[in-house]
Design an enzyme around this catalytic site. Structure first.
Site, PDB file in Angstrom:
ATOM      1  N   HIS A  96       0.952  -1.078   0.081  1.00  0.00           N
ATOM      2  CA  HIS A  96      -0.084   0.104  -0.206  1.00  0.00           C
ATOM      3  C   HIS A  96       0.930   1.228   0.153  1.00  0.00           C
ATOM      4  O   HIS A  96       0.561   2.016  -0.558  1.00  0.00           O
ATOM      5  CB  HIS A  96      -1.081  -0.147   1.270  1.00  0.00           C
ATOM      6  CG  HIS A  96      -1.717   1.373   1.531  1.00  0.00           C
ATOM      7  ND1 HIS A  96      -2.955   1.382   1.038  1.00  0.00           N
ATOM      8  CD2 HIS A  96      -1.307   2.393   2.015  1.00  0.00           C
ATOM      9  CE1 HIS A  96      -3.345   2.631   1.422  1.00  0.00           C
ATOM     10  NE2 HIS A  96      -2.424   3.080   2.001  1.00  0.00           N
ATOM     11  N   GLU A  97       1.887   1.278   0.816  1.00  0.00           N
ATOM     12  CA  GLU A  97       2.777   2.462   0.917  1.00  0.00           C
ATOM     13  C   GLU A  97       3.682   2.615  -0.205  1.00  0.00           C
ATOM     14  O   GLU A  97       3.640   3.634  -0.861  1.00  0.00           O
ATOM     15  CB  GLU A  97       3.710   2.302   2.132  1.00  0.00           C
ATOM     16  CG  GLU A  97       2.977   2.473   3.389  1.00  0.00           C
ATOM     17  CD  GLU A  97       2.057   3.237   3.847  1.00  0.00           C
ATOM     18  OE1 GLU A  97       2.332   4.538   3.121  1.00  0.00           O
ATOM     19  OE2 GLU A  97       0.996   3.194   4.530  1.00  0.00           O
TER      20      GLU A  97
ATOM     21  N   HIS B 243       1.462   4.429  -2.800  1.00  0.00           N
ATOM     22  CA  HIS B 243       1.476   5.791  -2.532  1.00  0.00           C
ATOM     23  C   HIS B 243       2.644   6.338  -3.532  1.00  0.00           C
ATOM     24  O   HIS B 243       2.563   7.330  -3.828  1.00  0.00           O
ATOM     25  CB  HIS B 243       1.594   6.184  -1.219  1.00  0.00           C
ATOM     26  CG  HIS B 243       0.504   6.328  -0.571  1.00  0.00           C
ATOM     27  ND1 HIS B 243      -0.680   7.047  -1.044  1.00  0.00           N
ATOM     28  CD2 HIS B 243      -0.126   5.578   0.803  1.00  0.00           C
ATOM     29  CE1 HIS B 243      -1.852   6.886  -0.246  1.00  0.00           C
ATOM     30  NE2 HIS B 243      -1.371   6.129   0.758  1.00  0.00           N
TER      31      HIS B 243
ATOM     32  N   GLU C 239      -6.322   7.004  -1.262  1.00  0.00           N
ATOM     33  CA  GLU C 239      -6.199   6.078  -0.438  1.00  0.00           C
ATOM     34  C   GLU C 239      -6.645   4.636  -1.276  1.00  0.00           C
ATOM     35  O   GLU C 239      -6.309   3.528  -1.189  1.00  0.00           O
ATOM     36  CB  GLU C 239      -6.981   6.214   0.884  1.00  0.00           C
ATOM     37  CG  GLU C 239      -6.267   6.936   1.842  1.00  0.00           C
ATOM     38  CD  GLU C 239      -4.740   6.180   2.199  1.00  0.00           C
ATOM     39  OE1 GLU C 239      -4.663   5.182   2.477  1.00  0.00           O
ATOM     40  OE2 GLU C 239      -3.740   6.994   2.004  1.00  0.00           O
TER      41      GLU C 239
END
Length: 295
Positions: free
Chosen positions: A147-148, A151, A224
C-alpha cells in the site's frame, strides 16, 4: 520533477483563467467603484508564489521531518531477521512497482501503522511501526508495505502537495479580497489598510482554510483507494483485505502519527458526522468493500 513542472504549468493556467474570469465579470470595476484600489492580477500572482512556496518547501523536507517527528530509525545494515525480511520485501515490491528502492525505517509506536513520504518517487521513505511488525503476520505486513509503495509509485506525495498549493493560493487570494472589501466598503477606511482589513483577512483565512482542508482531504481519500488497489496488485487482494481487517480490529488504539503524515499512513483513525469530511482516509469498512468489489 516532470510531474511538478506539468502541475505548476496547469495551475498557472488556472490562475490566468481565474484572473480573466474576474475581469470579464467586471469584478475589478466593482471593487474600484467601491473605493478598493486592488490589482487582482498582482494579488493572484503574489498569492500563488507564497501558496506554492510553503507547500513545495514542506514536500522537499518531508523525509527529514518524518524521521524527526516519528523518531524513525533507518535500516542501513539489517541487524535482525525482521529487518532483513523488511528490506528484502520492500526491495521486491519496489522492483515490481517500477520505482527505485526507497529508504526503509522502523518507528517506535505500539499502534499498527506505516507511512511513505518523499518529494520524488525515486527518492522516498517507507517506514513501519514496531507494533505492526510485532503483531501482524508477514502477509499482512507485506500488504501494508505494498500500500505504501503504491503511494510512492502513484506520486501521491507530490500530487497532494501541489493540490495544497492550489488551495493555499485561493485561500490567500479571496481572504485578502474580503479583507479589502470589509476595510474599504463597510468601514469606509481611506487611509491604507486599517485594523478591519487585518481582522477580516485573518478570519476569512481561517474559514476558507477549513473549507479548503475538506477539499484536500477529499483528494486524499481518493488516493487511499488507489493505494489500496496498488497494494492488492502487488501483494494480492486477499492479503490487502486481511491487512485492512486486522487494522480494523485495532481501531480502538490511539494513533500517534503526526498530522503531516496521516495522509500517507495506512491507518487514519475514526471520525463521525461532519468530521468525516476532514478524514484523510476513508473508513476501513468502505476500503475493504471497495477491494471486494474489485475482486
Amino acid at each position: 520533477m516532470m510531474r511538478i513542472l506539468l502541475f505548476l504549468a496547469t495551475n498557472l493556467a488556472v490562475v490566468l483563467i481565474a484572473s480573466i474570469t474576474l475581469s470579464l465579470f467586471g469584478f475589478n470595476g466593482f471593487m474600484a467603484a467601491n473605493g478598493v484600489d486592488l490589482n487582482l492580477n498582482q494579488l493572484l500572482i503574489f498569492c500563488a508564489v507564497f501558496g506554492f512556496a510553503g507547500s513545495l518547501f514542506s514536500l522537499f523536507i518531508s523525509k527529514w521531518m518524518a524521521k524527526m517527528s516519528t523518531s524513525t530509525q533507518i535500516i542501513t545494515q539489517p541487524r535482525t531477521r525482521h529487518e532483513q525480511w523488511l528490506l528484502h520485501t520492500v526491495e521486491q515490491l519496489s522492483r515490481e512497482a517500477g520505482i527505485k528502492m526507497p529508504e526503509v525505517g522502523i518507528f517506535p509506536a505500539y499502534e499498527a501503522n506505516a507511512f511513505a513520504t518523499g518529494w520524488n518517487k525515486n527518492d522516498a521513505l517507507v517506514a513501519v511501526s514496531q507494533g505492526l511488525l510485532e503483531r501482524f503476520s508477514p502477509d499482512e505486513v507485506k500488504a501494508v508495505l505494498a500500500h505504501e509503495i503504491g503511494h510512492v509509485a502513484n506520486g501521491d506525495m507530490v500530487t497532494l502537495a501541489l493540490i495544497q498549493g492550489v488551495v493555499n493560493t485561493f485561500v490567500m487570494f479571496f481572504a485578502r479580497i474580503i479583507g479589502n472589501f470589509v476595510d474599504k466598503v463597510i468601514f469606509k477606511n481611506e487611509e491604507g489598510q486599517g485594523i478591519a482589513y487585518y481582522v477580516a483577512t485573518i478570519f476569512a483565512e481561517l474559514v476558507l482554510g477549513i473549507l479548503a482542508s475538506a477539499i484536500v482531504m477529499w483528494f486524499s481519500r481518493k488516493r487511499e483507494y488507489r493505494a489500496d488497489e496498488a497494494g492488492a496488485r502487488l501483494a494480492g487482494t486477499n492479503a490487502m483485505i486481511g491487512a485492512l481487517q486486522r487494522l480494523r480490529s485495532e481501531q480502538g488504539l490511539p494513533v500517534h502519527m503526526p498530522d503531516t503524515l496521516n495522509a500517507f499512513g495506512i491507518n487514519g483513525g475514526i471520525k463521525q458526522g461532519l468530521a468525516r469530511m476532514f478524514m484523510s482516509h476513508p473508513p476501513l469498512e468502505e476500503r475493504i468493500e471497495a477491494l471486494r468489489r474489485r475482486g
